[in-house]
Scaffold this motif. Structure first.
Motif, PDB file in Angstrom:
ATOM      1  N   GLN A   1       0.834  -1.216   0.000  1.00 28.21           N
ATOM      2  CA  GLN A   1       0.000   0.000   0.000  1.00 28.21           C
ATOM      3  C   GLN A   1       0.861   1.255   0.000  1.00 28.21           C
ATOM      4  O   GLN A   1       0.548   2.248  -0.661  1.00 28.21           O
ATOM      5  CB  GLN A   1      -0.924   0.006   1.232  1.00 28.21           C
ATOM      6  N   THR A   2       1.964   1.208   0.730  1.00 28.27           N
ATOM      7  CA  THR A   2       2.845   2.381   0.811  1.00 28.27           C
ATOM      8  C   THR A   2       3.539   2.616  -0.526  1.00 28.27           C
ATOM      9  O   THR A   2       3.588   3.744  -1.032  1.00 28.27           O
ATOM     10  CB  THR A   2       3.881   2.175   1.939  1.00 28.27           C
ATOM     11  N   VAL A   3       4.030   1.518  -1.111  1.00 29.38           N
ATOM     12  CA  VAL A   3       4.686   1.647  -2.423  1.00 29.38           C
ATOM     13  C   VAL A   3       3.676   2.155  -3.455  1.00 29.38           C
ATOM     14  O   VAL A   3       3.994   3.014  -4.284  1.00 29.38           O
ATOM     15  CB  VAL A   3       5.324   0.310  -2.848  1.00 29.38           C
ATOM     16  N   ALA A   4       2.443   1.652  -3.380  1.00 35.91           N
ATOM     17  CA  ALA A   4       1.420   2.086  -4.344  1.00 35.91           C
ATOM     18  C   ALA A   4       1.134   3.580  -4.184  1.00 35.91           C
ATOM     19  O   ALA A   4       1.026   4.312  -5.176  1.00 35.91           O
ATOM     20  CB  ALA A   4       0.141   1.275  -4.165  1.00 35.91           C
ATOM     21  N   ALA A   5       1.022   4.032  -2.932  1.00 35.05           N
ATOM     22  CA  ALA A   5       0.733   5.457  -2.695  1.00 35.05           C
ATOM     23  C   ALA A   5       1.852   6.329  -3.263  1.00 35.05           C
ATOM     24  O   ALA A   5       1.601   7.368  -3.888  1.00 35.05           O
ATOM     25  CB  ALA A   5       0.557   5.716  -1.202  1.00 35.05           C
ATOM     26  N   PHE A   6       3.092   5.901  -3.066  1.00 37.03           N
ATOM     27  CA  PHE A   6       4.216   6.700  -3.553  1.00 37.03           C
ATOM     28  C   PHE A   6       4.434   6.520  -5.058  1.00 37.03           C
ATOM     29  O   PHE A   6       4.896   7.442  -5.732  1.00 37.03           O
ATOM     30  CB  PHE A   6       5.476   6.406  -2.722  1.00 37.03           C
ATOM     31  N   SER A   7       4.059   5.358  -5.580  1.00 29.16           N
ATOM     32  CA  SER A   7       4.140   5.162  -7.037  1.00 29.16           C
ATOM     33  C   SER A   7       3.235   6.151  -7.741  1.00 29.16           C
ATOM     34  O   SER A   7       3.567   6.684  -8.807  1.00 29.16           O
ATOM     35  CB  SER A   7       3.698   3.751  -7.437  1.00 29.16           C
ATOM     36  N   GLY A   8       2.060   6.398  -7.141  1.00 31.45           N
ATOM     37  CA  GLY A   8       1.116   7.345  -7.725  1.00 31.45           C
ATOM     38  C   GLY A   8       1.699   8.742  -7.847  1.00 31.45           C
ATOM     39  O   GLY A   8       1.227   9.553  -8.642  1.00 31.45           O
ATOM     40  N   ALA A   9       2.714   9.026  -7.052  1.00 32.78           N
ATOM     41  CA  ALA A   9       3.364  10.339  -7.107  1.00 32.78           C
ATOM     42  C   ALA A   9       4.689  10.266  -7.879  1.00 32.78           C
ATOM     43  O   ALA A   9       5.489  11.208  -7.832  1.00 32.78           O
ATOM     44  CB  ALA A   9       3.609  10.857  -5.689  1.00 32.78           C
ATOM     45  N   GLY A  10       4.925   9.138  -8.538  1.00 31.05           N
ATOM     46  CA  GLY A  10       6.107   9.052  -9.401  1.00 31.05           C
ATOM     47  C   GLY A  10       7.340   8.448  -8.763  1.00 31.05           C
ATOM     48  O   GLY A  10       8.443   8.552  -9.312  1.00 31.05           O
ATOM     49  N   PHE A  11       7.179   7.797  -7.605  1.00 29.86           N
ATOM     50  CA  PHE A  11       8.327   7.137  -6.965  1.00 29.86           C
ATOM     51  C   PHE A  11       8.302   5.636  -7.262  1.00 29.86           C
ATOM     52  O   PHE A  11       7.245   5.064  -7.521  1.00 29.86           O
ATOM     53  CB  PHE A  11       8.275   7.320  -5.443  1.00 29.86           C
ATOM     54  N   ALA A  12       9.463   5.019  -7.161  1.00 31.22           N
ATOM     55  CA  ALA A  12       9.563   3.562  -7.302  1.00 31.22           C
ATOM     56  C   ALA A  12      10.375   3.010  -6.143  1.00 31.22           C
ATOM     57  O   ALA A  12      11.252   3.700  -5.593  1.00 31.22           O
ATOM     58  CB  ALA A  12      10.239   3.213  -8.629  1.00 31.22           C
ATOM     59  N   LEU A  13      10.063   1.780  -5.788  1.00 29.08           N
ATOM     60  CA  LEU A  13      10.774   1.123  -4.677  1.00 29.08           C
ATOM     61  C   LEU A  13      12.251   0.941  -5.001  1.00 29.08           C
ATOM     62  O   LEU A  13      12.596   0.405  -6.057  1.00 29.08           O
ATOM     63  CB  LEU A  13      10.129  -0.243  -4.415  1.00 29.08           C
ATOM     64  N   THR A  14      13.112   1.372  -4.093  1.00 30.52           N
ATOM     65  CA  THR A  14      14.551   1.109  -4.225  1.00 30.52           C
ATOM     66  C   THR A  14      14.943  -0.090  -3.373  1.00 30.52           C
ATOM     67  O   THR A  14      15.592  -1.017  -3.840  1.00 30.52           O
ATOM     68  CB  THR A  14      15.375   2.338  -3.776  1.00 30.52           C
ATOM     69  N   SER A  15      14.541  -0.088  -2.091  1.00 29.01           N
ATOM     70  CA  SER A  15      14.902  -1.215  -1.224  1.00 29.01           C
ATOM     71  C   SER A  15      14.003  -1.258   0.001  1.00 29.01           C
ATOM     72  O   SER A  15      13.399  -0.256   0.395  1.00 29.01           O
ATOM     73  CB  SER A  15      16.371  -1.114  -0.787  1.00 29.01           C
ATOM     74  N   LEU A  16      13.938  -2.454   0.587  1.00 29.20           N
ATOM     75  CA  LEU A  16      13.260  -2.669   1.866  1.00 29.20           C
ATOM     76  C   LEU A  16      14.264  -3.390   2.747  1.00 29.20           C
ATOM     77  O   LEU A  16      14.700  -4.491   2.413  1.00 29.20           O
ATOM     78  CB  LEU A  16      12.001  -3.519   1.664  1.00 29.20           C
ATOM     79  N   GLU A  17      14.639  -2.760   3.845  1.00 31.41           N
ATOM     80  CA  GLU A  17      15.733  -3.282   4.667  1.00 31.41           C
ATOM     81  C   GLU A  17      15.291  -3.400   6.121  1.00 31.41           C
ATOM     82  O   GLU A  17      14.560  -2.552   6.610  1.00 31.41           O
ATOM     83  CB  GLU A  17      16.935  -2.322   4.579  1.00 31.41           C
ATOM     84  N   ARG A  18      15.775  -4.411   6.804  1.00 26.96           N
ATOM     85  CA  ARG A  18      15.529  -4.559   8.239  1.00 26.96           C
ATOM     86  C   ARG A  18      16.669  -3.871   8.998  1.00 26.96           C
ATOM     87  O   ARG A  18      17.844  -4.070   8.687  1.00 26.96           O
ATOM     88  CB  ARG A  18      15.472  -6.052   8.589  1.00 26.96           C
ATOM     89  N   VAL A  19      16.309  -3.056   9.973  1.00 25.94           N
ATOM     90  CA  VAL A  19      17.292  -2.309  10.759  1.00 25.94           C
ATOM     91  C   VAL A  19      17.037  -2.593  12.244  1.00 25.94           C
ATOM     92  O   VAL A  19      15.886  -2.549  12.695  1.00 25.94           O
ATOM     93  CB  VAL A  19      17.200  -0.788  10.481  1.00 25.94           C
ATOM     94  N   HIS A  20      18.112  -2.882  12.982  1.00 25.96           N
ATOM     95  CA  HIS A  20      17.956  -3.283  14.380  1.00 25.96           C
ATOM     96  C   HIS A  20      18.347  -2.169  15.355  1.00 25.96           C
ATOM     97  O   HIS A  20      19.252  -1.390  15.072  1.00 25.96           O
ATOM     98  CB  HIS A  20      18.790  -4.542  14.660  1.00 25.96           C
ATOM     99  N   GLU A  21      17.637  -2.174  16.472  1.00 28.22           N
ATOM    100  CA  GLU A  21      17.956  -1.251  17.564  1.00 28.22           C
ATOM    101  C   GLU A  21      18.123  -2.097  18.824  1.00 28.22           C
ATOM    102  O   GLU A  21      17.195  -2.808  19.207  1.00 28.22           O
ATOM    103  CB  GLU A  21      16.803  -0.250  17.762  1.00 28.22           C
ATOM    104  N   GLN A  22      19.296  -2.047  19.434  1.00 32.38           N
ATOM    105  CA  GLN A  22      19.483  -2.759  20.701  1.00 32.38           C
ATOM    106  C   GLN A  22      19.327  -1.741  21.833  1.00 32.38           C
ATOM    107  O   GLN A  22      20.226  -0.950  22.108  1.00 32.38           O
ATOM    108  CB  GLN A  22      20.854  -3.433  20.759  1.00 32.38           C
TER     109      GLN A  22
ATOM    110  N   LEU B   1      12.470   4.802  -1.362  1.00 34.89           N
ATOM    111  CA  LEU B   1      11.878   5.027  -2.691  1.00 34.89           C
ATOM    112  C   LEU B   1      12.614   6.200  -3.347  1.00 34.89           C
ATOM    113  O   LEU B   1      13.091   7.103  -2.652  1.00 34.89           O
ATOM    114  CB  LEU B   1      10.391   5.399  -2.565  1.00 34.89           C
ATOM    115  N   ARG B   2      12.666   6.140  -4.683  1.00 34.57           N
ATOM    116  CA  ARG B   2      13.259   7.238  -5.443  1.00 34.57           C
ATOM    117  C   ARG B   2      12.371   7.537  -6.646  1.00 34.57           C
ATOM    118  O   ARG B   2      11.611   6.662  -7.077  1.00 34.57           O
ATOM    119  CB  ARG B   2      14.660   6.852  -5.951  1.00 34.57           C
ATOM    120  N   PRO B   3      12.488   8.738  -7.204  1.00 40.31           N
ATOM    121  CA  PRO B   3      11.699   9.031  -8.403  1.00 40.31           C
ATOM    122  C   PRO B   3      11.947   7.990  -9.481  1.00 40.31           C
ATOM    123  O   PRO B   3      13.097   7.594  -9.712  1.00 40.31           O
ATOM    124  CB  PRO B   3      12.210  10.408  -8.836  1.00 40.31           C
TER     125      PRO B   3
END
Ligand SMILES: C[S@@+](CC[C@H](N)C(=O)[O-])C[C@H]1O[C@@H](n2cnc3c(N)ncnc32)[C@H](O)[C@@H]1O
Length: 251
Positions: free
Chosen positions: A170-191, A248-250
């Protein structure tokens, strides 16, 4: 409308969400990979809250940051902290950003997308104010990707609420509508620092500040506290928290 009244929540927000910078160090490494450090213009921190991330971005990279925040109480809490001079606190909503076009080098949205009524409108506004090629960096916990959110082990009802947040698609779709495309989806940890006994104090402080805890019944919250207290008494270590970075990037 936001899921939490952030004017009411502002005074205790940092008790639940602020951590020493070393806790966020993996974010520093990831942001260094994606932020255009050599570009001009500020980083736009959308829904900046009390400025936790604006302050971190200045500390890590020395970049100017516009901390866009609609809740006056959160802006007041941010001002009261004495943020670095590179942070400009601006009142406004992500669906009507009060900035001129092509003025920002990147947009950062930390735990905010689930509060935005029209994510497509936000995406269009973010696209308008970003410079050509500038990235959008989203920190969130997406439905179906809650496997490293320890809070939801103790408070399953909080996980139920979080499953209603915007999904990756849903997030990618919302931003695609504004001309963005998915670059990456990454897991980031906080200890996070401290012990599970500290978490007992912390969750009590942020019960009505956290949009997933705020909707629990008193019974659900008390049951979660009991489970958490038992784990703390057993000396269980604090598990790492894993959130997502969606870039995401244009197109
Ligand atoms: C969970 S807090 C996150 C604050 C900060 N980004 C952080 O990570 O500490 C969510 C923030 O989003 C803001 N917010 C809610 N609706 C918004 C909207 N439509 N546009 C921009 N910000 C919004 C709230 O006022 C609140 O400060």
């Amino acid at each position: 409308m936001a899921r939490v009244d952030y004017n009411r929540a502002a005074g205790s927000y940092d008790q639940g969400r602020a951590h020493p910078l070393h806790v966020f160090d993996e974010w520093r490494v990831r942001l260094a990979e994606h932020l255009p450090l050599g570009a001009d213009g500020p980083v736009l921190d959308v829904g900046a809250g009390t400025g936790i991330w604006a302050e971190a971005i200045v500390a890590w990279f020395g970049l100017p940051v516009i901390a866009l925040e609609p809740a006056a109480g959160m802006r007041a809490a941010a001002r009261a902290k004495g943020l670095p001079s590179q942070v400009a606190i601006v009142g406004g909503d992500s669906q009507a950003i009060p900035l001129s076009g092509a003025s920002c080098r990147a947009a950062w949205l930390s735990t905010v997308i689930h509060h935005i009524p029209d994510l497509g409108a936000c995406a269009a506004e973010v696209r308008r104010v970003l410079q050509p090629g500038a990235p959008v960096l989203i920190r969130s916990s997406f439905p179906g990707r809650h496997d490293e959110i320890p809070l939801f082990r103790f408070f399953p009802g909080a996980g139920r609420v979080a499953r209603t947040f915007p999904t990756v698609d849903q997030t990618v779709a919302a931003f695609s509508g504004a001309g963005f495309a998915l670059t990456s989806l990454e897991r980031v940890h906080e200890q996070r620092d401290g012990t599970l006994a500290d978490w007992v104090t912390r969750v009590q402080a942020v019960r009505h500040v956290d949009s997933t805890l705020d909707t629990l019944t008193d019974e659900e919250f008390e049951a979660g506290l009991t489970t958490l207290q038992a784990a703390a008494a057993a000396g269980e270590p604090v598990p790492p928290t894993g959130l997502d970075l969606l870039v995401l990037r244009p197109a």
